[in-house]
Design an enzyme around this catalytic site. Structure first.
Site, short mmCIF file in Angstrom:
data_model
loop_
_atom_site.label_atom_id
_atom_site.label_comp_id
_atom_site.label_asym_id
_atom_site.label_seq_id
_atom_site.Cartn_x
_atom_site.Cartn_y
_atom_site.Cartn_z
N ASP A 261 6.57 1.10 5.63
CA ASP A 261 5.14 0.72 5.62
C ASP A 261 4.37 1.60 4.63
O ASP A 261 3.80 2.59 5.00
CB ASP A 261 4.59 0.91 7.03
CG ASP A 261 3.15 0.47 7.19
OD1 ASP A 261 2.74 -0.47 6.51
OD2 ASP A 261 2.43 1.10 8.00
N ASP B 176 4.02 -6.40 4.23
CA ASP B 176 3.33 -5.48 5.13
C ASP B 176 3.41 -5.94 6.58
O ASP B 176 2.55 -5.62 7.38
CB ASP B 176 1.86 -5.35 4.69
CG ASP B 176 1.12 -4.26 5.45
OD1 ASP B 176 1.65 -3.14 5.54
OD2 ASP B 176 0.00 -4.51 5.93
N HIS C 205 4.84 3.56 11.83
CA HIS C 205 3.89 4.47 12.49
C HIS C 205 4.56 5.36 13.53
O HIS C 205 3.88 6.15 14.18
CB HIS C 205 2.72 3.72 13.13
CG HIS C 205 1.80 3.05 12.14
ND1 HIS C 205 0.58 2.51 12.50
CD2 HIS C 205 1.91 2.83 10.81
CE1 HIS C 205 0.00 1.98 11.44
NE2 HIS C 205 0.79 2.17 10.40
N HIS D 102 0.83 -1.21 0.00
CA HIS D 102 0.00 0.00 0.00
C HIS D 102 0.86 1.26 0.00
O HIS D 102 1.96 1.30 0.55
CB HIS D 102 -0.97 0.01 1.18
CG HIS D 102 -0.34 0.04 2.53
ND1 HIS D 102 -0.03 1.21 3.19
CD2 HIS D 102 0.02 -0.96 3.37
CE1 HIS D 102 0.49 0.93 4.37
NE2 HIS D 102 0.54 -0.39 4.51
N ASP E 234 -0.66 4.39 0.79
CA ASP E 234 -1.15 5.36 1.77
C ASP E 234 -0.40 5.20 3.07
O ASP E 234 0.15 4.12 3.36
CB ASP E 234 -2.66 5.20 1.98
CG ASP E 234 -3.05 3.85 2.57
OD1 ASP E 234 -2.58 2.81 2.02
OD2 ASP E 234 -3.80 3.80 3.56
N GLU F 156 -5.10 1.09 2.94
CA GLU F 156 -4.85 0.09 3.98
C GLU F 156 -4.94 0.69 5.38
O GLU F 156 -5.43 0.04 6.32
CB GLU F 156 -3.47 -0.55 3.77
CG GLU F 156 -3.22 -1.78 4.63
CD GLU F 156 -2.63 -1.48 6.00
OE1 GLU F 156 -2.64 -2.37 6.87
OE2 GLU F 156 -2.17 -0.33 6.21
#
Length: 463
Positions: free
Chosen positions: A114, A172, A436, A83, A85, A148
């Site tokens: 990520d 992922d 994140h 992904h 996004d 995602e």
């Protein structure tokens, strides 16, 4: 020339392409015509497809929802799903979150791990196969997802219009191979409060928790008491006896009770201290009169308490592949009319939804408690001797020299969004994960190693 040598020739291009996509702020936003997840996500998808086209691949943009680069012929295809996004960048970055700057052999930026870096690695892995003209019996698609981080709604769009791959993987998660992901349910249990609480102490409200899939670290209740001083004394004694962090504030005859716990992820509730269940334990100790609210609280104290495996509730499923069911009480909301508790139950990979929900419903019989807002994601599980698993194990062991241990997890990965794939990398065992977090990065050496692993995996699955 072998695959690894060809991949090494692409190192500068892999780095440059990764920097190009990382430099685009692709946080999901309100949709526009042709850009269902906003301007930034659309730019990232267009950039990935532009890079793919320059590398000589056929590209398809599916109305801005998802795109793919394709190579080879035939009806069947192998899929690699990543992904583009990203989650919002947040604060405390030492380098610009969309600068894609290189420092000490690392590219820094949101999405470097990520999933932008790994999916670019897979793209160049396929480029190596293409340039070497290695024979394939199936097409290969590098699929660029765009939603995602906000529910993977784009993959529903894809599944409705395209047949699934016959095999594949998503970069992922973690290496070696995640062959099992627990079933995940999130739902509310609700009871209408018709028989009201009377007497010297009444419960005006209860509120606590952030989300169903997080162990609540705070819960608050408002108690009306004729003798507030005596109530506070009882609460203080309960707090000391049990070692709970409970504070009270008194205004007129309203006692505000504040319980502080410790948060943890809903997949590992045993690592937290559940503030909602501490509050229920406190309220249950006050010997309040029979009522709908106290029936509900006493039910939870009896059949849940501080258990995190559903044993007393009758749903303690367990298998050797993924361990025990996890049972998390995530939030509570109570007013004069009803009380609702949000639950997150994750059941082992070899069981079905019915194996969990049938005994769960049986426990609710006769209580007046009902289920609302049920969301269920079925388990993902491949037997250890499945051809996809054996192929990826072979590749991982050959390319790293390490054993390809199989992992079963309580969380969910992108692999659940499309049939016939598993999570495979990109984070190596023992290495830190900055996904994140502020200062997310990917090591350039790992970008290249991932490209080698993914090239061999693609070839193994599609040859």
């Amino acid at each position: 020339m072998d695959i690894n040598k060809k991949v090494e020739e692409f190192e500068k291009d892999i780095v440059k392409s990764t920097q190009e996509v990382v430099s685009i702020k692709s946080v999901g936003e309100e949709g526009k015509p042709g850009k269902p997840y906003g301007e930034g996500v659309s730019k990232a998808l267009n950039k990935a497809l532009e890079i793919s086209e320059k590398l000589g691949f056929k590209t398809v943009n599916m109305d801005g929802y998802v795109g793919y680069a394709e190579y080879g012929g035939g009806e069947e295809y192998v899929g690699v799903l990543g992904h583009l996004d990203v989650v919002p960048e947040g604060d405390n970055w030492k380098y610009p979150p969309y600068g894609a700057e290189i420092h000490d052999g690392k590219i820094y930026g949101r999405g470097t791990t990520d999933d932008k870096g790994p999916i670019i690695s897979a793209l160049y892995g396929l480029k190596a196969i293409k340039d070497l003209k290695l024979p394939l019996s199936k097409k290969v698609r590098i699929i660029f997802g765009t939603n995602e981080e906000n529910g993977s709604k784009e993959m529903k769009y894809y599944r409705e219009r395209e047949k699934p791959p016959v095999a594949g993987f998503t970069p992922d998660a973690d290496y070696p191979i995640i062959y099992g992901e627990k079933g995940i349910t999130i739902f509310d249990v609700v009871k209408d409060l018709k028989v009201k609480l009377r007497g010297d102490i009444t419960v005006k409200y209860i509120k606590g928790g952030q989300r169903a899939n997080v162990v609540p670290d705070y819960c608050e209740a408002g108690l009306s008491a004729e003798d507030a001083k005596a109530l506070v004394k009882n609460i203080d004694e309960f707090s000391r006896k049990n070692g709970y962090d409970i504070n009270t504030e008194v205004k007129n005859n309203l006692v505000t009770v504040k319980v502080t716990g410790m948060a943890a992820h809903g997949s590992t509730p045993e690592l937290g201290k559940n503030a909602v269940m501490q509050m229920f334990a406190l309220l249950g100790s006050l010997s309040l009169e029979k009522s709908d609210i106290m029936d509900f609280i006493n039910f939870f104290n009896t059949y849940v308490g501080f258990e995190t495996d559903g044993k007393s509730f009758g749903v303690a499923l367990e298998d050797k592949e993924s361990g025990r069911l996890s049972f998390n009480v995530g939030t509570v909301s109570m007013n004069e009319d009803k009380i609702a508790v949000a639950l997150n139950l994750r059941y082992p990979v070899t069981f079905k939804y019915e194996d969990m929900i049938v005994p769960f419903n049986k426990r609710l019989e006769g209580t007046g408690i009902r289920i609302e807002n049920m969301e269920n994601s079925d388990p993902l599980f491949f037997p250890s001797d499945h051809p996809l698993i054996k192929s990826l194990q072979k590749v991982y062991s050959e390319q790293t020299g390490k054993e390809a241990e199989l992992l079963a997890i309580g969380g969910g990965t992108y692999a659940k969004e499309i049939p016939n794939i598993v999570a495979f990398g990109p984070i190596f065992p023992g290495e830190p994960s900055t996904i994140h977090n502020a200062n997310e990065y990917v090591e350039i050496k790992n970008l290249v190693l991932n490209a080698k692993i993914y090239a061999h995996a693609i070839y193994e699955l599609a040859k």
